[in-house]
Design a protein around this motif. Structure first.
Motif, PDB file in Angstrom:
ATOM      1  N   GLY A 289     -43.119   7.422 -39.354  1.00  0.00           N
ATOM      2  CA  GLY A 289     -42.745   6.581 -38.498  1.00  0.00           C
ATOM      3  C   GLY A 289     -41.278   6.480 -38.166  1.00  0.00           C
ATOM      4  O   GLY A 289     -40.320   6.551 -39.372  1.00  0.00           O
ATOM      5  N   VAL A 290     -40.124   6.707 -36.771  1.00  0.00           N
ATOM      6  CA  VAL A 290     -38.822   6.029 -36.426  1.00  0.00           C
ATOM      7  C   VAL A 290     -38.655   5.393 -35.738  1.00  0.00           C
ATOM      8  O   VAL A 290     -39.536   5.259 -34.279  1.00  0.00           O
ATOM      9  CB  VAL A 290     -37.974   7.276 -36.317  1.00  0.00           C
ATOM     10  N   ASP A 291     -37.443   4.281 -36.232  1.00  0.00           N
ATOM     11  CA  ASP A 291     -37.534   3.341 -35.345  1.00  0.00           C
ATOM     12  C   ASP A 291     -36.443   3.359 -34.088  1.00  0.00           C
ATOM     13  O   ASP A 291     -35.668   4.695 -34.274  1.00  0.00           O
ATOM     14  CB  ASP A 291     -36.660   1.693 -36.403  1.00  0.00           C
ATOM     15  N   GLU A 292     -36.288   2.541 -32.554  1.00  0.00           N
ATOM     16  CA  GLU A 292     -35.361   3.909 -32.073  1.00  0.00           C
ATOM     17  C   GLU A 292     -33.598   3.091 -31.921  1.00  0.00           C
ATOM     18  O   GLU A 292     -33.176   3.460 -31.108  1.00  0.00           O
ATOM     19  CB  GLU A 292     -35.791   2.714 -30.724  1.00  0.00           C
ATOM     20  N   ASP A 293     -33.251   2.649 -32.852  1.00  0.00           N
ATOM     21  CA  ASP A 293     -32.273   2.497 -33.583  1.00  0.00           C
ATOM     22  C   ASP A 293     -31.588   2.935 -34.133  1.00  0.00           C
ATOM     23  O   ASP A 293     -29.797   2.572 -34.496  1.00  0.00           O
ATOM     24  CB  ASP A 293     -31.960   0.739 -34.389  1.00  0.00           C
ATOM     25  N   PHE A 294     -32.062   4.256 -34.318  1.00  0.00           N
ATOM     26  CA  PHE A 294     -31.407   5.400 -34.902  1.00  0.00           C
ATOM     27  C   PHE A 294     -30.073   6.304 -33.461  1.00  0.00           C
ATOM     28  O   PHE A 294     -29.515   6.817 -33.361  1.00  0.00           O
ATOM     29  CB  PHE A 294     -31.741   6.483 -35.425  1.00  0.00           C
ATOM     30  N   GLY A 295     -30.746   5.533 -32.399  1.00  0.00           N
ATOM     31  CA  GLY A 295     -30.278   5.795 -30.949  1.00  0.00           C
ATOM     32  C   GLY A 295     -30.373   7.025 -30.713  1.00  0.00           C
ATOM     33  O   GLY A 295     -32.049   8.036 -31.016  1.00  0.00           O
ATOM     34  N   SER A 296     -29.755   7.955 -29.330  1.00  0.00           N
ATOM     35  CA  SER A 296     -30.422   9.224 -28.720  1.00  0.00           C
ATOM     36  C   SER A 296     -29.250  10.828 -29.574  1.00  0.00           C
ATOM     37  O   SER A 296     -30.197  11.239 -29.503  1.00  0.00           O
ATOM     38  CB  SER A 296     -29.832   9.013 -27.673  1.00  0.00           C
ATOM     39  N   SER A 297     -28.668  10.599 -30.762  1.00  0.00           N
ATOM     40  CA  SER A 297     -28.140  11.447 -31.040  1.00  0.00           C
ATOM     41  C   SER A 297     -28.543  12.783 -31.865  1.00  0.00           C
ATOM     42  O   SER A 297     -29.305  11.884 -32.982  1.00  0.00           O
ATOM     43  CB  SER A 297     -26.449  10.791 -31.766  1.00  0.00           C
ATOM     44  N   GLY A 298     -28.434  13.172 -31.359  1.00  0.00           N
ATOM     45  CA  GLY A 298     -29.545  14.716 -31.716  1.00  0.00           C
ATOM     46  C   GLY A 298     -31.296  14.106 -32.153  1.00  0.00           C
ATOM     47  O   GLY A 298     -32.059  15.473 -32.990  1.00  0.00           O
ATOM     48  N   ILE A 299     -31.289  13.428 -31.205  1.00  0.00           N
ATOM     49  CA  ILE A 299     -33.363  13.055 -31.675  1.00  0.00           C
ATOM     50  C   ILE A 299     -34.151  14.228 -30.538  1.00  0.00           C
ATOM     51  O   ILE A 299     -35.139  14.522 -31.049  1.00  0.00           O
ATOM     52  CB  ILE A 299     -33.185  11.514 -30.687  1.00  0.00           C
ATOM     53  N   GLU A 300     -33.400  14.978 -29.426  1.00  0.00           N
ATOM     54  CA  GLU A 300     -33.425  15.874 -29.583  1.00  0.00           C
ATOM     55  C   GLU A 300     -34.695  17.259 -30.469  1.00  0.00           C
ATOM     56  O   GLU A 300     -35.571  17.723 -30.332  1.00  0.00           O
ATOM     57  CB  GLU A 300     -33.308  17.231 -28.289  1.00  0.00           C
ATOM     58  N   ALA A 301     -34.169  17.247 -31.658  1.00  0.00           N
ATOM     59  CA  ALA A 301     -34.521  17.655 -32.471  1.00  0.00           C
ATOM     60  C   ALA A 301     -36.547  17.329 -32.616  1.00  0.00           C
ATOM     61  O   ALA A 301     -36.605  17.803 -33.411  1.00  0.00           O
ATOM     62  CB  ALA A 301     -34.268  17.547 -33.849  1.00  0.00           C
ATOM     63  N   MET A 302     -36.809  16.078 -32.661  1.00  0.00           N
ATOM     64  CA  MET A 302     -37.645  15.182 -32.341  1.00  0.00           C
ATOM     65  C   MET A 302     -39.120  15.746 -31.861  1.00  0.00           C
ATOM     66  O   MET A 302     -40.576  16.024 -32.248  1.00  0.00           O
ATOM     67  CB  MET A 302     -37.903  13.875 -32.909  1.00  0.00           C
ATOM     68  N   GLY A 303     -39.091  15.992 -31.018  1.00  0.00           N
ATOM     69  CA  GLY A 303     -39.919  16.680 -29.903  1.00  0.00           C
ATOM     70  C   GLY A 303     -40.700  15.494 -29.429  1.00  0.00           C
ATOM     71  O   GLY A 303     -41.740  15.530 -29.075  1.00  0.00           O
ATOM     72  N   PHE A 304     -40.016  14.632 -29.501  1.00  0.00           N
ATOM     73  CA  PHE A 304     -40.239  12.710 -29.142  1.00  0.00           C
ATOM     74  C   PHE A 304     -40.563  12.912 -27.059  1.00  0.00           C
ATOM     75  O   PHE A 304     -39.926  14.161 -26.614  1.00  0.00           O
ATOM     76  CB  PHE A 304     -39.690  11.929 -29.032  1.00  0.00           C
TER      77      PHE A 304
END
Length: 406
Positions: free
Chosen positions: A284-299
């Protein structure tokens, strides 16, 4: 040699809503809004037994040492839920103060966890969640605490793990761990063993699941660290391994937060581990990592762009202040509504208690400051705040704004 195929459970994510940020707040309904109802932010001897150097309860004056009578807290929750809001009761430790929270707030959750494109609730959401440092479960009455949770509908125990592992999956000495005041990793091992023992010996109808949180900073953010954590917790037997980003609440550890590039790389590494390492627990991942590079996750596209200040708010208790009284009874301001649920800023409204003159049960309502919310939305859209988790940028700008002139 053939390669065995496997499919890990989907990676879970925080889900605070998916209404676009440019939709005016005034057009939202209560059912679109989630509330973190802070019941007791007190830390230390009576609750979590800790004094974590990075704790937002300790380091955010707007929320430190706030509490409300838990019986009234349950009334507030029920009243706001009846108005349509999604209410998540939060407390520094579910087992603190002899477990009263367990008896009053059975089968509740402290946040929404979803998975996949269809935003399906994760298995964590099936039964209530008990949030703890772990320290109360080293008490002599630890079994009674767990039974109280089971009897009141809880099915998960969530503990934050603080420790760094060497190449042999052994914990480094706790004095080498950079965040001070935390519950030691070796003690967390003992608590995990106790929960397994409880499941085996007490045999509740459904075993308690163990959810572990790990805070990621410069001290433990590499792919090798991720591989060690997943291998280590596979040995200990857990249900969920969830990661959150280190935020330097209080400015005590400025060397630990990840850079934008490091967060993007961390997302890529987590995705690689998920695709290449068989796991018998959910990540699981908390949203507090923000958006930088999150496209890699496929969310889904909204994940990582926190809806705090639009669809998600924190309610923090305040000392009661009468704002109106008369033959009808009284109206009191008893809490503040904050946009960011970690920084507890900016204040965007208040919680009101209306007590009838005839001594009947009080009722509760929220009063939002629409203009303040819309100003925050504007800053998130015009580039003032660029990251999906805007808390660090907001706090940095506020720090600069209030710095004394030289």
């Amino acid at each position: 040699m053939s390669i065995a195929h496997f499919r890990n459970q989907p990676i879970a994510y925080d889900d605070h809503g998916d209404i676009p940020l440019d939709v005016p707040f005034r057009s939202l309904r209560p059912g679109d809004i989630s509330l973190y109802l802070q019941l007791d932010t007190t830390v230390g001897r009576k609750t979590c037994r800790q004094a974590c150097a990075h704790c937002f309860y300790i380091n955010q004056p707007a929320a430190a040492n706030r509490s409300i009578d838990l019986v009234e807290g349950r009334r507030i929750m029920d009243c706001l839920a009846a108005q349509g809001y999604r209410v998540f009761p939060m407390i520094s430790d579910s087992f603190g103060r002899d477990g009263m929270f367990l008896r009053l707030f059975g089968d509740t959750h402290n946040r929404d966890f979803h998975q996949e494109e269809n935003r399906r609730p994760t298995k964590t959401m099936e039964r209530g969640d008990m949030w703890t440092s772990g320290a109360p479960l080293l008490d002599a009455q630890w079994k009674e605490y767990l039974w109280s949770g089971v009897e009141n509908g809880f099915g998960n125990v969530t503990i934050t793990f603080h420790g760094i592992l060497d190449s042999d999956l052994k914990l480094l000495p706790q004095e080498d761990y950079p965040i001070k005041g935390v519950f030691a990793g070796r003690d967390c091992e003992r608590v995990i063993a106790r929960i397994h023992s409880f499941n085996s010996e007490a045999q509740p109808a459904a075993p308690l699941d163990i959810n572990i949180g790990v805070t990621i900073g410069k001290h433990n953010h590499t792919r090798e660290h991720l591989l060690r954590y997943t291998a280590y917790f596979a040995r200990l037997g857990i249900s969920v391994l969830r990661f959150n980003a280190f935020h330097d609440h209080g400015g005590r550890l400025p060397q630990l937060p990840l850079t934008t590039a490091e967060r993007a790389q961390w997302y890529r590494d987590l995705k690689w581990v998920h695709e290449n390492v068989p796991l018998d627990f959910q990540l699981g991942v908390d949203e507090d990592f923000g958006s930088s590079g999150i496209e890699a996750m496929g969310f889904p596209t909204h994940v990582g762009w926190c809806r705090a200040g639009q669809q998600l708010f924190a309610i923090v208790p305040d000392p009661p202040q009468t704002i109106a009284s008369g033959d009808f009874g009284s109206i009191e301001h008893i809490g503040s509504i904050a946009a960011c649920v970690d920084a507890f800023q900016p204040v965007v409204g208040k919680l009101l208690r209306a007590t009838p003159a005839d001594g009947g049960q009080p009722t509760y309502k929220l009063e939002f400051y629409d203009e303040v919310i819309e100003d925050l939305q504007r800053k998130r859209l015009d580039g003032t705040y660029r990251d999906g988790c805007f808390a660090p940028e907001m706090l940095a700008k506020r720090s600069i704004a209030i710095a004394p002139a030289h």
